[in-house]
Design a protein around this motif. Structure first.
Motif, short mmCIF file in Angstrom:
data_model
loop_
_atom_site.label_atom_id
_atom_site.label_comp_id
_atom_site.label_asym_id
_atom_site.label_seq_id
_atom_site.Cartn_x
_atom_site.Cartn_y
_atom_site.Cartn_z
N ARG A 225 65.06 -35.25 226.05
CA ARG A 225 64.95 -33.85 226.45
C ARG A 225 66.20 -33.50 227.23
N PRO A 226 67.06 -32.55 226.80
CA PRO A 226 66.94 -31.81 225.55
C PRO A 226 67.10 -32.71 224.33
N ALA A 227 66.55 -32.28 223.20
CA ALA A 227 66.61 -33.08 221.97
C ALA A 227 68.06 -33.25 221.52
N ILE A 228 68.35 -34.38 220.93
CA ILE A 228 69.69 -34.64 220.39
C ILE A 228 69.73 -34.15 218.94
N ALA A 229 70.81 -33.46 218.58
CA ALA A 229 70.95 -32.96 217.20
C ALA A 229 71.56 -34.06 216.34
N TRP A 230 70.72 -34.96 215.86
CA TRP A 230 71.20 -36.08 215.05
C TRP A 230 71.72 -35.59 213.70
N GLN A 231 72.90 -36.07 213.32
CA GLN A 231 73.41 -35.80 211.98
C GLN A 231 72.97 -36.96 211.09
N PRO A 232 72.30 -36.66 209.97
CA PRO A 232 71.84 -37.77 209.13
C PRO A 232 73.00 -38.58 208.56
N VAL A 233 72.83 -39.90 208.51
CA VAL A 233 73.82 -40.80 207.93
C VAL A 233 73.22 -41.30 206.63
N SER A 234 73.73 -40.81 205.52
CA SER A 234 73.02 -41.02 204.26
C SER A 234 73.25 -42.41 203.66
N GLY A 235 74.38 -43.02 203.92
CA GLY A 235 74.71 -44.28 203.26
C GLY A 235 73.67 -45.37 203.48
N SER A 236 73.09 -45.42 204.68
CA SER A 236 72.13 -46.49 204.99
C SER A 236 70.81 -46.33 204.26
N ALA A 237 70.46 -45.09 203.94
CA ALA A 237 69.14 -44.84 203.38
C ALA A 237 68.92 -45.65 202.10
N ARG A 238 69.99 -45.73 201.30
CA ARG A 238 69.88 -46.43 200.03
C ARG A 238 69.62 -47.93 200.24
N PHE A 239 70.31 -48.52 201.23
CA PHE A 239 70.11 -49.94 201.53
C PHE A 239 68.70 -50.20 202.07
N LEU A 240 68.26 -49.28 202.96
CA LEU A 240 66.93 -49.44 203.53
C LEU A 240 65.86 -49.28 202.45
N GLU A 241 66.08 -48.31 201.57
CA GLU A 241 65.13 -48.08 200.47
C GLU A 241 65.02 -49.32 199.59
N ARG A 242 66.16 -49.95 199.35
CA ARG A 242 66.18 -51.17 198.54
C ARG A 242 65.35 -52.27 199.22
N ARG A 243 65.53 -52.41 200.54
CA ARG A 243 64.79 -53.42 201.28
C ARG A 243 63.28 -53.15 201.23
N VAL A 244 62.92 -51.87 201.34
CA VAL A 244 61.51 -51.51 201.30
C VAL A 244 60.93 -51.78 199.91
N ALA A 245 61.72 -51.49 198.87
CA ALA A 245 61.27 -51.76 197.51
C ALA A 245 61.08 -53.26 197.29
N ASP A 246 61.98 -54.08 197.83
CA ASP A 246 61.83 -55.53 197.72
C ASP A 246 60.56 -55.99 198.42
N MET A 247 60.29 -55.40 199.59
CA MET A 247 59.08 -55.75 200.33
C MET A 247 57.84 -55.35 199.53
N ALA A 248 57.92 -54.18 198.84
CA ALA A 248 56.79 -53.74 198.01
C ALA A 248 56.55 -54.72 196.88
N ALA A 249 57.63 -55.27 196.31
CA ALA A 249 57.48 -56.25 195.22
C ALA A 249 56.81 -57.52 195.74
N ARG A 250 57.22 -57.99 196.92
CA ARG A 250 56.61 -59.18 197.51
C ARG A 250 55.13 -58.92 197.83
N HIS A 251 54.84 -57.73 198.33
CA HIS A 251 53.46 -57.39 198.65
C HIS A 251 52.60 -57.40 197.39
N ALA A 252 53.11 -56.79 196.30
CA ALA A 252 52.36 -56.76 195.05
C ALA A 252 52.12 -58.18 194.53
#
Lengths: 267, 267
Positions: A225-252
């Motif tokens: 407070r006050p809130a910080i105006a975060w600028q999204p960093v898009s490059g990481s999203a793809r790597f994180l998404e990949r990790r989550v998809a791998d975790m989904a495969a292990r879970h299945a």
């Protein structure tokens, strides 16, 4: 200039977030990556500041770090995103030179546990005991700091055979969330009553509810407070998404292992 | 008497299934547990026979082991179920003294991979190339054995953002399933055509499609003719269920990490 970043990380890869010599930590990886890029000079502890010290094994969706940088975000972020492993930078902001991420307005944690054998209503009653300003000595590893803390909200939600316990407060003592979760789970098993928990919080009982395993705890977000105006960093999203998809495969794979091995039908 | 057991295991805990001195293996853990119980005399390789040698990191829902036992199933199983870690005994049968689990009628593997960027119809076409009796030299690590193998079925199913590739055959060469999966995935990315795969299988192309990671491969089941009348072993189911629930909690944590960190809505 001072830069702040929102970071997610897989806690199982680190010996906690705070710098330790010769051990892999979140702060250490950030500092050595920044030093390699020539952004900071020293890699020892205390150069990169973190909002929350998370225990060994605890993950984060939105921890916040800040440091003084010789480079602006545009020059800095692509290298950081591509070099860091198990840490994903998801937002960035140029902040005031006096900004320290520890001075947050609130921090929210989530804990995930199998519902099996746990009675949700007892857990919700137990969770409400913690709301408000209390001396949390009975639910923390004390380190000389003032043991008074304010918990603003504790919720217990059901989701797909799991229970998600969400805890929000201004700041937390060492191990506090994991000890609160262990007590709430004990209430769900019928091992402890809300009355006993209230007595523990009041210092009138020395029962030890234990401590929940770190690998199911997530630091969900840190707010300012006050809130910080975060600028999204898009490059990481793809790597994180990949990790989550791998975790989904292990879970299945594990769900099928259980179904096939025991003849159980999948839920 | 000779006993046969159906076993599930978490491949990430082992250096493969086949015995290796000084390394943790599925066969080694079974043998040392049985030796500790006084059921078998030696703990070296070749005392406990396995239906399938699974690579390091590969898991199983239904591998089969057999060994000569001085104890019957009732005396043996409770100790085995409570002592083994990362291995779950789910069925037991007294079998003929000449029974060797390797002589199976069929073996079925499943592979789990994120669908993202993969075109399912191309994968299904590519998968059909493998069906039938072929020389699988181009899709295996050769070890002097006859490279002819019969694949009876390859299916590609969609499930919750994942693709599950199921392969059934009488027996498989070393790394064969993981190399078949890598080729099918390459077809899904458009990196290889079914025609090229047919040429590789015919020995008319030396392209290397690579090898899929072991941690997403599950030995689903092993079948015998005549069928074995497996008696269910209930004790293990509870431990395996607990492991699957823990995996579900970790999966939910990662899904939230992604959703919270990137602002993506959960699928």
């Amino acid at each position: 200039m001072r830069l702040a970043l929102t970071i997610a990380y897989d806690g199982s890869a680190f010996y906690g977030s705070a710098y330790q010599p010769r051990l892999r930590t979140v702060e250490g990886d950030l500092a050595s990556c920044l030093a390699d890029m020539g952004v900071i000079e020293r890699t020892a502890g205390g150069v990169v500041h973190l909002a929350s010290r998370t225990d060994r094994g605890v993950s984060a969706a939105g921890n916040v770090c800040a440091f003084d940088s010789s480079l602006g975000p545009e020059s800095l972020l692509p290298g950081l995103v591509h070099t860091l492993e198990d840490i994903w930078v998801t937002g960035a902001a140029v902040v005031d030179d006096r900004f320290h991420p520890r001075h947050a307005a609130s921090k929210t944690y989530r804990y995930y546990l199998p519902q099996q054998g746990l009675e949700v209503e007892s857990m919700r009653q137990a969770a409400q005991i913690f709301v408000g300003q209390h001396d949390f000595s009975a639910f923390a590893k004390l380190d000389g700091r003032n043991p008074e803390r304010t918990v603003t909200d504790v919720g217990v939600e059901q989701r797909d055979g799991l229970l998600v316990i969400e805890v929000t407060g201004t700041s937390f003592l060492w191990n506090q969330v994991r000890r609160m979760v262990a007590a709430v789970a004990a209430a769900g098993r019928g091992d402890i009553t809300p009355e006993e928990m209230a007595q523990m919080l009041a210092g009138a009982s020395c029962r030890d509810p234990g401590i929940a395993s770190p690998e199911y705890l997530l630091l969900a977000r840190v707010s300012y407070r006050p809130a910080i105006a975060w600028q999204p960093v898009s490059g990481s999203a793809r790597f994180l998404e990949r990790r989550v998809a791998d975790m989904a495969a292990r879970h299945a794979l594990f769900v099928d292992m259980h179904t096939l091995a025991t003849g159980a039908t999948s839920k």
